[in-house]
Design a protein around this motif. Structure first.
Motif, PDB file in Angstrom:
ATOM      1  N   VAL A 127      45.674 -30.587  45.834  1.00  0.00           N
ATOM      2  CA  VAL A 127      46.660 -31.361  46.593  1.00  0.00           C
ATOM      3  C   VAL A 127      47.206 -30.542  47.754  1.00  0.00           C
ATOM      4  CG1 VAL A 127      48.874 -32.567  46.443  1.00  0.00           C
ATOM      5  CG2 VAL A 127      47.297 -32.602  44.502  1.00  0.00           C
ATOM      6  N   ASP A 128      47.281 -31.191  48.898  1.00  0.00           N
ATOM      7  CA  ASP A 128      47.881 -30.541  50.061  1.00  0.00           C
ATOM      8  C   ASP A 128      49.327 -31.002  50.209  1.00  0.00           C
ATOM      9  OD1 ASP A 128      48.031 -29.056  52.434  1.00  0.00           O
ATOM     10  OD2 ASP A 128      47.676 -30.871  53.612  1.00  0.00           O
ATOM     11  N   ARG A 129      49.528 -32.323  50.216  1.00  0.00           N
ATOM     12  CA  ARG A 129      50.892 -32.846  50.309  1.00  0.00           C
ATOM     13  C   ARG A 129      50.932 -34.214  49.641  1.00  0.00           C
ATOM     14  NH1 ARG A 129      51.732 -36.422  54.703  1.00  0.00           N
ATOM     15  NH2 ARG A 129      49.780 -36.850  55.758  1.00  0.00           N
ATOM     16  N   ALA A 130      52.136 -34.715  49.461  1.00  0.00           N
ATOM     17  CA  ALA A 130      52.269 -36.025  48.822  1.00  0.00           C
ATOM     18  C   ALA A 130      53.489 -36.721  49.407  1.00  0.00           C
ATOM     19  CB  ALA A 130      52.432 -35.853  47.321  1.00  0.00           C
ATOM     20  N   GLU A 131      53.425 -38.032  49.443  1.00  0.00           N
ATOM     21  CA  GLU A 131      54.524 -38.808  50.010  1.00  0.00           C
ATOM     22  C   GLU A 131      54.586 -40.138  49.287  1.00  0.00           C
ATOM     23  OE1 GLU A 131      54.204 -38.761  54.331  1.00  0.00           O
ATOM     24  OE2 GLU A 131      55.540 -40.513  54.354  1.00  0.00           O
ATOM     25  N   GLY A 132      55.748 -40.454  48.751  1.00  0.00           N
ATOM     26  CA  GLY A 132      55.872 -41.720  48.023  1.00  0.00           C
ATOM     27  C   GLY A 132      54.913 -41.758  46.857  1.00  0.00           C
ATOM     28  N   SER A 133      53.956 -42.700  46.907  1.00  0.00           N
ATOM     29  CA  SER A 133      52.978 -42.829  45.819  1.00  0.00           C
ATOM     30  C   SER A 133      51.596 -42.387  46.255  1.00  0.00           C
ATOM     31  CB  SER A 133      52.916 -44.279  45.358  1.00  0.00           C
ATOM     32  OG  SER A 133      54.162 -44.647  44.865  1.00  0.00           O
ATOM     33  N   LEU A 134      51.539 -41.641  47.357  1.00  0.00           N
ATOM     34  CA  LEU A 134      50.240 -41.205  47.873  1.00  0.00           C
ATOM     35  C   LEU A 134      50.101 -39.689  47.792  1.00  0.00           C
ATOM     36  CD1 LEU A 134      50.008 -43.462  51.065  1.00  0.00           C
ATOM     37  CD2 LEU A 134      49.089 -43.919  48.776  1.00  0.00           C
ATOM     38  N   ILE A 135      48.868 -39.273  47.494  1.00  0.00           N
ATOM     39  CA  ILE A 135      48.567 -37.844  47.425  1.00  0.00           C
ATOM     40  C   ILE A 135      47.487 -37.555  48.461  1.00  0.00           C
ATOM     41  CG2 ILE A 135      47.657 -36.007  45.943  1.00  0.00           C
ATOM     42  CD1 ILE A 135      48.506 -37.840  43.593  1.00  0.00           C
ATOM     43  N   TYR A 136      47.695 -36.509  49.253  1.00  0.00           N
ATOM     44  CA  TYR A 136      46.736 -36.124  50.289  1.00  0.00           C
ATOM     45  C   TYR A 136      46.071 -34.841  49.842  1.00  0.00           C
ATOM     46  CZ  TYR A 136      49.448 -39.450  53.043  1.00  0.00           C
ATOM     47  OH  TYR A 136      50.071 -40.585  53.480  1.00  0.00           O
ATOM     48  N   ASP A 137      44.737 -34.833  49.750  1.00  0.00           N
ATOM     49  CA  ASP A 137      44.103 -33.585  49.322  1.00  0.00           C
ATOM     50  C   ASP A 137      43.771 -32.704  50.533  1.00  0.00           C
ATOM     51  OD1 ASP A 137      41.579 -34.217  50.331  1.00  0.00           O
ATOM     52  OD2 ASP A 137      40.637 -34.543  48.377  1.00  0.00           O
ATOM     53  N   VAL A 138      43.253 -31.508  50.266  1.00  0.00           N
ATOM     54  CA  VAL A 138      43.056 -30.531  51.351  1.00  0.00           C
ATOM     55  C   VAL A 138      41.865 -30.882  52.251  1.00  0.00           C
ATOM     56  CG1 VAL A 138      44.194 -28.577  50.239  1.00  0.00           C
ATOM     57  CG2 VAL A 138      41.798 -29.057  49.697  1.00  0.00           C
ATOM     58  N   ASP A 139      41.135 -31.956  51.906  1.00  0.00           N
ATOM     59  CA  ASP A 139      40.008 -32.366  52.752  1.00  0.00           C
ATOM     60  C   ASP A 139      40.271 -33.694  53.456  1.00  0.00           C
ATOM     61  OD1 ASP A 139      37.814 -30.313  52.234  1.00  0.00           O
ATOM     62  OD2 ASP A 139      38.511 -30.793  50.217  1.00  0.00           O
ATOM     63  N   GLY A 140      41.513 -34.151  53.401  1.00  0.00           N
ATOM     64  CA  GLY A 140      41.865 -35.382  54.123  1.00  0.00           C
ATOM     65  C   GLY A 140      41.684 -36.663  53.324  1.00  0.00           C
ATOM     66  N   ASN A 141      41.381 -36.570  52.046  1.00  0.00           N
ATOM     67  CA  ASN A 141      41.316 -37.777  51.207  1.00  0.00           C
ATOM     68  C   ASN A 141      42.725 -38.208  50.807  1.00  0.00           C
ATOM     69  OD1 ASN A 141      38.432 -37.867  51.037  1.00  0.00           O
ATOM     70  ND2 ASN A 141      38.519 -36.182  49.561  1.00  0.00           N
ATOM     71  N   ILE A 142      42.905 -39.516  50.686  1.00  0.00           N
ATOM     72  CA  ILE A 142      44.221 -40.029  50.265  1.00  0.00           C
ATOM     73  C   ILE A 142      44.041 -40.824  48.959  1.00  0.00           C
ATOM     74  CG2 ILE A 142      46.269 -41.321  50.948  1.00  0.00           C
ATOM     75  CD1 ILE A 142      45.310 -41.163  53.851  1.00  0.00           C
ATOM     76  N   TYR A 143      44.849 -40.466  47.966  1.00  0.00           N
ATOM     77  CA  TYR A 143      44.757 -41.121  46.647  1.00  0.00           C
ATOM     78  C   TYR A 143      46.042 -41.863  46.342  1.00  0.00           C
ATOM     79  CZ  TYR A 143      41.361 -37.308  46.220  1.00  0.00           C
ATOM     80  OH  TYR A 143      40.341 -36.424  46.431  1.00  0.00           O
ATOM     81  N   ILE A 144      45.919 -42.907  45.541  1.00  0.00           N
ATOM     82  CA  ILE A 144      47.115 -43.561  44.985  1.00  0.00           C
ATOM     83  C   ILE A 144      47.425 -42.849  43.669  1.00  0.00           C
ATOM     84  CG2 ILE A 144      48.100 -45.709  44.108  1.00  0.00           C
ATOM     85  CD1 ILE A 144      46.155 -47.212  45.997  1.00  0.00           C
ATOM     86  N   ASP A 145      48.697 -42.513  43.503  1.00  0.00           N
ATOM     87  CA  ASP A 145      49.104 -41.675  42.366  1.00  0.00           C
ATOM     88  C   ASP A 145      49.489 -42.547  41.161  1.00  0.00           C
ATOM     89  OD1 ASP A 145      49.965 -39.694  40.730  1.00  0.00           O
ATOM     90  OD2 ASP A 145      51.704 -39.110  41.930  1.00  0.00           O
ATOM     91  N   LEU A 146      48.634 -42.564  40.164  1.00  0.00           N
ATOM     92  CA  LEU A 146      48.960 -43.329  38.945  1.00  0.00           C
ATOM     93  C   LEU A 146      49.485 -42.434  37.832  1.00  0.00           C
ATOM     94  CD1 LEU A 146      46.458 -46.251  38.235  1.00  0.00           C
ATOM     95  CD2 LEU A 146      48.663 -46.278  39.371  1.00  0.00           C
ATOM     96  N   ASN A 147      49.771 -41.155  38.131  1.00  0.00           N
ATOM     97  CA  ASN A 147      50.350 -40.355  37.052  1.00  0.00           C
ATOM     98  C   ASN A 147      51.668 -39.674  37.433  1.00  0.00           C
ATOM     99  OD1 ASN A 147      49.944 -37.403  37.626  1.00  0.00           O
ATOM    100  ND2 ASN A 147      47.853 -38.099  37.952  1.00  0.00           N
TER     101      ASN A 147
END
Ligand SMILES: Cc1ncc(COP(=O)(O)O)c(C=O)c1O
Length: 449
Positions: A39-59
């Motif tokens: 993980v690089d950063r996170a905002e609200g319910s989104l997680i941004y990884d160090v390669d520019g992928n964006i995930y929805i955070d279900l945990n």
């Protein structure tokens, strides 16, 4: 609304792989590590990884970020506190943020008795404090805990923990005086009462009474019964409605304390402040952590005032009740109140449960769906008739969902856990569940060919 999830490079991407190699050289291999999400950063319910992928955070960072990542009110409160005072050992001196948070906690704690707060830094420390206080107050040695429980990994907490052998293997001897009894896991009731919650509940209670307290553990030497109102790491197991009231009856009969571990289920996750409120019981001692500090390390034991009477020096911790953590925690409670997140968790949870229950009807590998609010478990099986645990299936769904942009993890061996921030936008939650559903279908066809 952002177009998420967004996978620009199959994870782990090149930047992640570089960090994984460095991590492997210097970080303890004892950590759990579900999959290589860096993980690089996170905002609200989104997680941004160090390669520019964006995930929805279900945990939600394992049930910590109940008000979402980087909530402006929490950050503002923490920053303000950081500029004033970062540390001055609350166990040796005084400051305002720990008092203000405690005043709030005793107000929202379940039941009407007056309460007091002890601070530590984690869930395990809140449990350590709870069992120490119970023994100190009762002058009794035994603690009853449950199979499937997870209470942490320090020696006292680990001695209560019983959800995976690896958590205890080679660490013995553990703290003596802990007696483990079955938990009413209705889908796999240890007493064989298939799918009858009431029967499973009554048989489990009768086992504690007739086989434990009447045969070998003198009740007058039992200090406390420690339980999770919904088992977390054990597989998101919801007990039948009558179980916790039944435990209270046993406890009252023998003058035993009830210790409620709300570390994972508390702080609004289930649609009420504390999961035990679903069962109408006031515990004597309660442990909280995880979401309590909204991402800053904080644990608390909240106990009835008449019980929290141990003497100065009997228990304390340098960092417990850190002022920044307390300021952030107080801000998070205010966010939950102002944004109506208890109601939201309840309503969103009901919608998700309805969807997943419909999926269960159609799916060959969804054996059970259970939960309260936004603490939902989806138990996968190889065969719905034999109920053989779908361990590989759950793992495969987890990994495929992650690669498609949903950060979801398992609980127990074969349960997918759905525990997003309570303020996740509904659209994101729907998209994430769509993806998980599609991966369940994929895995179902993969394993049935
Ligand atoms: C119910 C419960 N109790 C205690 C703990 C231990 O908390 P920590 O990891 O903060 O020590 C956990 C952690 O997952 C938990 O789920």
């Amino acid at each position: 609304m952002e177009e998420v999830p967004k996978i620009v490079v199959t994870p782990p991407g090149p930047n992640a792989r570089r960090l994984l190699r460095r991590d492997e050289k210097v970080i303890s291999p004892s950590y759990v590590r579900f999959y290589p999400l860096v993980v690089d950063r996170a905002e609200g319910s989104l997680i941004y990884d160090v390669d520019g992928n964006i995930y929805i955070d279900l945990n939600a960072g394992i049930c910590v970020m109940n008000v979402g990542h980087g909530h402006p009110k929490v950050i503002e409160a923490a920053k303000k506190q950081m500029e004033k005072l970062v540390h001055y050992s609350n166990t040796d001196f005084y400051y305002e943020p720990s008092i203000s948070l405690a005043e709030k906690l005793v107000k929202i704690a379940p039941g009407n008795s007056s309460k007091k707060v002890y601070y530590g830094n984690s869930g395990a420390e809140a449990i350590e404090a709870s069992i120490k206080l119970a023994r100190w107050y009762k002058r009794r040695q035994y603690i009853i805990a449950f199979i499937g429980a997870f209470h942490g990994r320090t020696y006292g907490a680990m001695s209560l923990t019983a959800s995976k052998p690896v958590q205890r293997k080679y660490f013995g001897p553990l703290v003596p005086g802990v007696i483990h009894v079955p938990y009413p896991y209705v889908y796999r009731c240890p007493f064989g009462s298939k799918d009858d919650p009431e029967e499973c509940s009554q048989r489990t209670l009768a086992f504690i009474e007739d086989w434990v307290l009447k045969r070998y553990v003198p009740p007058e030497e039992v200090a406390a019964i420690v339980f999770e109102p919904i088992q977390g790491e054990g597989g998101y197991v919801v007990p039948p409605d009558s179980f916790i009231p039944g435990l209270k009856k046993i406890a009252d009969e023998h003058d035993i304390l009830l210790i409620d571990d709300e570390v994972q289920a508390g702080m609004g996750r289930t649609g009420k402040w504390w999961a035990i409120e679903h069962f109408g019981v006031e515990p004597d001692i309660m442990a909280s952590a995880k979401a309590l500090g909204a991402g800053f390390p904080l644990g608390a034991m909240i106990a009835k005032e008449k019980i929290m009477v141990w003497e100065g020096g009997s228990h304390a911790s340098t960092f417990g009740g850190n002022p920044v953590s307390c300021a952030a925690g107080l801000a998070a409670i205010e966010v939950i109140e102002k944004e109506g997140l208890l109601e939201r968790a309840k309503n969103l949870g009901e919608k998700v449960m309805k969807r997943l229950n419909e999926l269960k009807e159609r799916s060959k590998i969804v054996g059970d769906v259970r939960g309260k609010g936004l603490m939902i478990g989806v138990e996968l099986v190889k065969d719905k008739r034999t109920r053989e645990p779908g361990i590989e299936e759950a793992n495969e769904v987890m990994i495929r969902s992650w690669k498609a942009g949903v950060a979801i993890i398992t609980a127990g061996r074969n349960v997918l856990r759905i525990a997003p921030p309570l303020n996740i936008p509904e659209e994101y939650l729907d998209r994430a569940i769509d993806i998980v559903e599609s991966k369940i279908k994929e895995v179902e066809s993969l394993f049935s060919t």
